[in-house]
Design a protein around this motif. Sequence first.
Motif, PDB file in Angstrom:
ATOM      1  N   ARG A  77       0.832  -1.198   0.000  1.00 46.16           N
ATOM      2  CA  ARG A  77       0.000   0.000   0.000  1.00 46.16           C
ATOM      3  C   ARG A  77       0.867   1.248   0.000  1.00 46.16           C
ATOM      4  O   ARG A  77       2.012   1.223   0.438  1.00 46.16           O
ATOM      5  CB  ARG A  77      -0.927  -0.022   1.221  1.00 46.16           C
ATOM      6  CG  ARG A  77      -1.954  -1.166   1.164  1.00 46.16           C
ATOM      7  CD  ARG A  77      -2.831  -1.180   2.402  1.00 46.16           C
ATOM      8  NE  ARG A  77      -2.056  -1.498   3.601  1.00 46.16           N
ATOM      9  CZ  ARG A  77      -2.577  -1.570   4.820  1.00 46.16           C
ATOM     10  NH1 ARG A  77      -3.860  -1.330   5.006  1.00 46.16           N
ATOM     11  NH2 ARG A  77      -1.811  -1.862   5.846  1.00 46.16           N
ATOM     12  N   SER A 111      -6.326   6.511  -4.954  1.00 50.50           N
ATOM     13  CA  SER A 111      -6.181   5.220  -4.284  1.00 50.50           C
ATOM     14  C   SER A 111      -6.293   4.110  -5.324  1.00 50.50           C
ATOM     15  O   SER A 111      -6.732   4.330  -6.456  1.00 50.50           O
ATOM     16  CB  SER A 111      -7.260   5.034  -3.208  1.00 50.50           C
ATOM     17  OG  SER A 111      -8.554   5.053  -3.804  1.00 50.50           O
ATOM     18  N   ASN A 117      -1.977  -0.918  -5.509  1.00 50.47           N
ATOM     19  CA  ASN A 117      -1.961   0.481  -5.094  1.00 50.47           C
ATOM     20  C   ASN A 117      -2.246   1.398  -6.274  1.00 50.47           C
ATOM     21  O   ASN A 117      -2.407   0.962  -7.422  1.00 50.47           O
ATOM     22  CB  ASN A 117      -0.633   0.844  -4.404  1.00 50.47           C
ATOM     23  CG  ASN A 117       0.574   0.650  -5.309  1.00 50.47           C
ATOM     24  OD1 ASN A 117       0.551   0.995  -6.485  1.00 50.47           O
ATOM     25  ND2 ASN A 117       1.644   0.088  -4.756  1.00 50.47           N
TER      26      ASN A 117
END
Length: 301
Positions: A77, A111, A117
């Motif tokens: 992430r 996002s 990601n």
Amino acid sequence: MNQRHDEPLQVEADTAQGVMADNETNMKILQKEEAKKQSIEPEQDLFSVLKQTNMTTEEQREREKNATPLVHQKGVRMKEMPQSLRPRERLMQYGTEALPTYELLAILLGSGQRGENAVQLAMRILNQFDGLFGLKHATYEELTTLPGIGPSKALTILAAIALGERMAQEKGIKNGTITSCEDAGAYFLPRLKDLEQEHVMVLFLNMKNEIVRQKTIFIGSLNTSVAHPREIFKEAIRSAAAHIIVAHNHPSGNPTPSKADLAFTERLVKVGELVGIDIVDHLIIGEDDFVSLREKGWMTN
């Protein structure tokens, strides 16, 4: 006697046969080793070579993970990445020119999705449409069929594309043409005459003396450190101006220029000559009148 002489001969024969057998075995071993070496071609990538070793599956995954840039690793992430690799932080530190297209798109997306990601999603979108040219012609329906692209992200992309197209077509808003000090006075007088503080206002003109932009640069006396030519020329360069006209008001209503006004004008002219932007005039606005420093001969260029 003959039997004694035959025994050494038999030993020597046995020894020779043993050596030959050993040599044959060694040759086979060498051939097998050579075959193993040849099975790994130089063109093979790291991951293919790793698969031919005796490493466990878990060890192979760890090696492959370490060999892949962090930003492209699945499941990583954005908040787990160092700030130096995050697109937003890179944009703040280095500016837009330092970022590749996929990072700019990642910032728009905001996002990603589970296991992917924003950077990876942006790269997949660009790959899907063969770059920006294809993405430029993408429809809402085409975008929303992609995994990870919902209505919000699709509309953001479409809005950014439309905004970019309009910026490319924008030629600047023209608010009239200034051909004389009277034209300049008629423009500034109603805007500045009733102000209770000194305001420095600038008109940015193109090569045809058309007004491209107007902006108030300073509020306060020209005696203060706030009034500096660099702020005026920074805006002039940003506006791609060929000429500028400067005006400021005297709240007292008396448009007679002060020593500070003349000194500031002289600095403007010198900087203008250095950067190649012409100072057409500097006007002092009073209650119902104005003074043109160009017309009065107080400008030397």
